[in-house]
Write an enzyme that holds these catalytic residues in place. Structure first.
Site, PDB file in Angstrom:
ATOM      1  N   ARG A 188       1.113  -1.610   0.284  1.00 28.77           N
ATOM      2  CA  ARG A 188       0.287   0.292  -0.664  1.00 28.77           C
ATOM      3  C   ARG A 188       1.202   1.196  -0.380  1.00 28.77           C
ATOM      4  O   ARG A 188       2.027   1.530   0.470  1.00 28.77           O
ATOM      5  CB  ARG A 188      -0.835   0.235   1.295  1.00 28.77           C
ATOM      6  CG  ARG A 188      -2.333  -0.662   1.522  1.00 28.77           C
ATOM      7  CD  ARG A 188      -3.059  -0.400  -0.107  1.00 28.77           C
ATOM      8  NE  ARG A 188      -4.514  -1.324   0.323  1.00 28.77           N
ATOM      9  CZ  ARG A 188      -4.840  -2.614  -0.425  1.00 28.77           C
ATOM     10  NH1 ARG A 188      -3.193  -3.315  -0.788  1.00 28.77           N
ATOM     11  NH2 ARG A 188      -5.132  -2.925  -0.262  1.00 28.77           N
ATOM     12  N   GLU A 192      -4.238   7.056  -4.965  1.00 25.82           N
ATOM     13  CA  GLU A 192      -5.383   6.418  -5.972  1.00 25.82           C
ATOM     14  C   GLU A 192      -5.860   7.321  -6.852  1.00 25.82           C
ATOM     15  O   GLU A 192      -7.178   7.329  -6.114  1.00 25.82           O
ATOM     16  CB  GLU A 192      -4.938   5.234  -5.807  1.00 25.82           C
ATOM     17  CG  GLU A 192      -3.404   4.834  -5.456  1.00 25.82           C
ATOM     18  CD  GLU A 192      -3.412   3.283  -4.981  1.00 25.82           C
ATOM     19  OE1 GLU A 192      -4.446   2.276  -4.999  1.00 25.82           O
ATOM     20  OE2 GLU A 192      -2.266   2.732  -4.660  1.00 25.82           O
ATOM     21  N   HIS A 243      -1.934  -0.183  -9.820  1.00 26.49           N
ATOM     22  CA  HIS A 243      -2.139  -0.786  -8.826  1.00 26.49           C
ATOM     23  C   HIS A 243      -3.423  -2.134  -9.250  1.00 26.49           C
ATOM     24  O   HIS A 243      -4.277  -2.715  -9.343  1.00 26.49           O
ATOM     25  CB  HIS A 243      -3.084  -0.162  -7.638  1.00 26.49           C
ATOM     26  CG  HIS A 243      -3.815  -0.976  -6.785  1.00 26.49           C
ATOM     27  ND1 HIS A 243      -4.031  -0.770  -5.003  1.00 26.49           N
ATOM     28  CD2 HIS A 243      -3.761  -2.359  -6.899  1.00 26.49           C
ATOM     29  CE1 HIS A 243      -4.449  -1.494  -5.123  1.00 26.49           C
ATOM     30  NE2 HIS A 243      -3.411  -1.933  -4.568  1.00 26.49           N
TER      31      HIS A 243
HETATM   32  P1  NAP Z   1      -1.010 -11.615   5.029  1.00 24.28           P
HETATM   33  O1  NAP Z   1      -1.127 -12.696   4.907  1.00 24.28           O
HETATM   34  O2  NAP Z   1      -1.679 -11.182   6.676  1.00 24.28           O
HETATM   35  O3  NAP Z   1       0.378 -11.043   5.406  1.00 24.28           O
HETATM   36  C1  NAP Z   1       1.106 -10.143   5.449  1.00 24.28           C
HETATM   37  C2  NAP Z   1       1.624  -9.735   6.663  1.00 24.28           C
HETATM   38  O4  NAP Z   1       3.003  -8.563   7.240  1.00 24.28           O
HETATM   39  C3  NAP Z   1       2.015 -10.547   7.780  1.00 24.28           C
HETATM   40  O5  NAP Z   1       3.085 -11.753   8.177  1.00 24.28           O
HETATM   41  C4  NAP Z   1       2.486 -10.165   9.122  1.00 24.28           C
HETATM   42  O6  NAP Z   1       2.598 -10.477  10.069  1.00 24.28           O
HETATM   43  C5  NAP Z   1       3.209  -9.023   8.528  1.00 24.28           C
HETATM   44  N1  NAP Z   1       2.777  -7.719   9.444  1.00 24.28           N
HETATM   45  C6  NAP Z   1       1.706  -7.193   9.772  1.00 24.28           C
HETATM   46  N2  NAP Z   1       1.762  -5.647   9.868  1.00 24.28           N
HETATM   47  C7  NAP Z   1       3.671  -5.822  10.407  1.00 24.28           C
HETATM   48  C8  NAP Z   1       4.467  -4.965  10.403  1.00 24.28           C
HETATM   49  N3  NAP Z   1       3.992  -3.715  11.712  1.00 24.28           N
HETATM   50  N4  NAP Z   1       5.589  -5.458  10.267  1.00 24.28           N
HETATM   51  C9  NAP Z   1       5.912  -6.240  10.324  1.00 24.28           C
HETATM   52  N5  NAP Z   1       5.355  -6.978   9.770  1.00 24.28           N
HETATM   53  C10 NAP Z   1       3.875  -6.764   9.614  1.00 24.28           C
HETATM   54  O7  NAP Z   1      -1.224 -10.128   4.104  1.00 24.28           O
HETATM   55  P2  NAP Z   1      -0.704 -10.853   2.403  1.00 24.28           P
HETATM   56  O8  NAP Z   1      -2.093 -11.454   1.607  1.00 24.28           O
HETATM   57  O9  NAP Z   1       0.273 -11.501   2.001  1.00 24.28           O
HETATM   58  O10 NAP Z   1      -0.917  -9.117   1.214  1.00 24.28           O
HETATM   59  C11 NAP Z   1      -0.342  -8.139   2.144  1.00 24.28           C
HETATM   60  C12 NAP Z   1      -0.607  -7.348   1.903  1.00 24.28           C
HETATM   61  O11 NAP Z   1      -1.032  -6.701   0.616  1.00 24.28           O
HETATM   62  C13 NAP Z   1      -2.710  -6.946   1.773  1.00 24.28           C
HETATM   63  O12 NAP Z   1      -2.611  -6.098   2.750  1.00 24.28           O
HETATM   64  C14 NAP Z   1      -1.922  -5.708   0.700  1.00 24.28           C
HETATM   65  O13 NAP Z   1      -2.303  -4.642   1.193  1.00 24.28           O
HETATM   66  C15 NAP Z   1      -1.335  -5.732  -0.219  1.00 24.28           C
HETATM   67  N6  NAP Z   1      -1.733  -6.305  -1.292  1.00 24.28           N
HETATM   68  C16 NAP Z   1      -1.631  -5.577  -2.747  1.00 24.28           C
HETATM   69  C17 NAP Z   1      -1.684  -6.123  -3.891  1.00 24.28           C
HETATM   70  C18 NAP Z   1      -1.820  -5.370  -5.346  1.00 24.28           C
HETATM   71  O14 NAP Z   1      -2.768  -5.688  -5.676  1.00 24.28           O
HETATM   72  N7  NAP Z   1      -0.854  -4.560  -4.904  1.00 24.28           N
HETATM   73  C19 NAP Z   1      -3.092  -7.738  -4.040  1.00 24.28           C
HETATM   74  C20 NAP Z   1      -2.658  -8.140  -2.987  1.00 24.28           C
HETATM   75  C21 NAP Z   1      -2.773  -7.387  -1.128  1.00 24.28           C
HETATM   76  P3  NAP Z   1       1.849 -11.387  11.220  1.00 24.28           P
HETATM   77  O15 NAP Z   1       2.412 -12.603  10.137  1.00 24.28           O
HETATM   78  O16 NAP Z   1       2.784 -11.591  12.037  1.00 24.28           O
HETATM   79  O17 NAP Z   1       0.588 -11.608  10.987  1.00 24.28           O
HETATM   80  C1  GLV Z   2      -5.292  -4.989  -3.323  1.00 23.68           C
HETATM   81  O1  GLV Z   2      -4.391  -4.383  -3.438  1.00 23.68           O
HETATM   82  C2  GLV Z   2      -6.079  -6.123  -2.364  1.00 23.68           C
HETATM   83  O2  GLV Z   2      -6.079  -5.304  -1.605  1.00 23.68           O
HETATM   84  O3  GLV Z   2      -6.167  -7.325  -3.022  1.00 23.68           O
END
Ligand code: NAP
Ligand code: GLV
Length: 320
Positions: free
Chosen positions: A238, A267, A286
């Site tokens: 983000r 955005e 995005h």
């Molecule tokens: P996820 O499985 O929840 O992974 C997030 C990770 O970040 C977890 O391991 C979490 O730790 C860690 N975390 C949270 N807060 C933190 C902090 N303050 N310091 C260090 N680590 C921290 O989520 P995901 O499915 O991988 O997705 C991650 C993010 O990617 C989403 O929230 C979204 O914003 C973004 N995203 C973007 C797109 C795009 O189109 N560009 C698409 C999909 C997702 P814990 O293991 O301790 O909970």
């Molecule tokens: C995209 O940015 C998502 O969070 O799924």
């Protein structure tokens, strides 16, 4: 009487039909334009369910206008667009779409890393604008990916999928996460480091945390100054996680080498944004999860979550 649902963007007909089998559906009919706030404020008043995208800000003021709302189903894994605490206080469930987009987003993140390192966008523009007159030793020379050190901040679902890709490129992988992940560490041969050490050591820094008050401006001037002047920052998480002003100055002044950005604080990013003037930034609108199959899966999952909550069942992916 059927429960009422509002869908904030035109979504595929087959998904609408599934919801219509159970609910009375109203839908914003545009594909490329978000629903105006004043329309959403009116539409939310009497609905039991809201199917929304990350472009809608679902805040307290909006929720105060919702008199029958049971569920907010976000068609995204990130839910920083929703005031989750305000929803919880009002007994409204919030759901998201994790998992189905993990591999597609990791693909895009690795593609962005490669395009930034090897200057693909700059090279295309170079050729098309007629600048290509000869082959020369350092013309459009970039950074090596194979064998380099990758630092992943946020070792969740997408962070792990990214690490799997990096292993194929024989990368040395460091990670920093809120909690350590010993199983993944062992399985993928990752090395846990504190964030400062990761920033100092990595050739590529990829951000993969959610956007929360703790991750707001996680990467600012101090953090960028720790990176090597040959390093590359990739952000597909983000925009607000990186301080864009600090990033602009770091890129402009050679503090870091380049950046690849799929996300921005605001955005769509304004076209006069200083970051868009720099040749060493690759910018995408995005599109992390934007494959046809994955977007269908996200819409299906968002509909399933919505319908489960409307039936008073537990949705598959409940945030609160
Ligand atoms: P996820 O499985 O929840 O992974 C997030 C990770 O970040 C977890 O391991 C979490 O730790 C860690 N975390 C949270 N807060 C933190 C902090 N303050 N310091 C260090 N680590 C921290 O989520 P995901 O499915 O991988 O997705 C991650 C993010 O990617 C989403 O929230 C979204 O914003 C973004 N995203 C973007 C797109 C795009 O189109 N560009 C698409 C999909 C997702 P814990 O293991 O301790 O909970
Ligand atoms: C995209 O940015 C998502 O969070 O799924």
């Amino acid at each position: 009487m059927k429960p009422k649902v509002y869908i904030t963007r035109k979504i595929p007909n087959e998904i609408v039909s599934k919801i219509e089998a159970v609910c009375e559906v109203r839908m914003w009919q545009e594909e490329e334009k978000p629903v105006p706030r004043e329309v959403l404020e009116k539409e939310i008043a009497d609905v039991d369910g809201l199917f929304c995208l990350l472009t809608e800000s679902i805040d307290q003021a909006l929720l105060d206008r919702a008199h029958a709302l049971k569920v907010i189903s976000n068609m995204a894994v990130g839910y920083n667009n929703i005031d989750v605490e305000a929803a919880k206080k009002r007994g409204i469930r919030v759901t998201n779409t994790p998992g189905v987009l993990t591999e597609t987003t990791a693909d895009l993140t690795f593609a962005l890393l490669m395009s930034t390192a090897r200057r693909l966008v700059e090279s295309t523009e170079y050729l098309r604008s007629g600048k290509w007159e000869t082959w020369s030793p350092l013309q459009l020379a970039g950074q090596d990916i194979y064998g380099a050190t990758l630092g992943i901040i946020g070792m969740g679902r997408i962070g792990e999928a990214l690490a799997r890709r990096a292993k194929g490129f024989n990368m040395n992988i460091l990670y920093y996460n809120r909690s350590r992940k010993p199983v993944v560490e062992k399985e993928l041969g990752l090395q846990y480091t504190e964030m400062d050490e990761l920033l100092q050591e990595a050739d590529f820094v990829c951000i993969m945390t959610p956007y929360t008050p703790e991750t707001n401006n996680l990467i600012g001037e101090r953090e960028l100054s720790l990176m090597k002047n040959t390093s590359i920052l990739i952000n597909t998480a983000r925009g607000g996680i990186v301080n864009e002003d600090a990033l602009y100055h770091a890129l402009k002044n050679g503090v870091i080498w380049a950046a690849g950005l799929d996300v921005f604080e605001k955005e769509p990013v304004p076209l006069d944004h200083p970051l868009l003037t720099l040749p060493n930034v690759v910018t995408l609108p995005h599109i992390g999860s934007a494959s046809i199959k994955t977007r269908m899966k996200m819409a299906e999952l968002a509909a399933e979550n919505l319908l489960a909550a409307i039936r008073n069942e537990t949705p598959k992916h409940l945030v609160v």
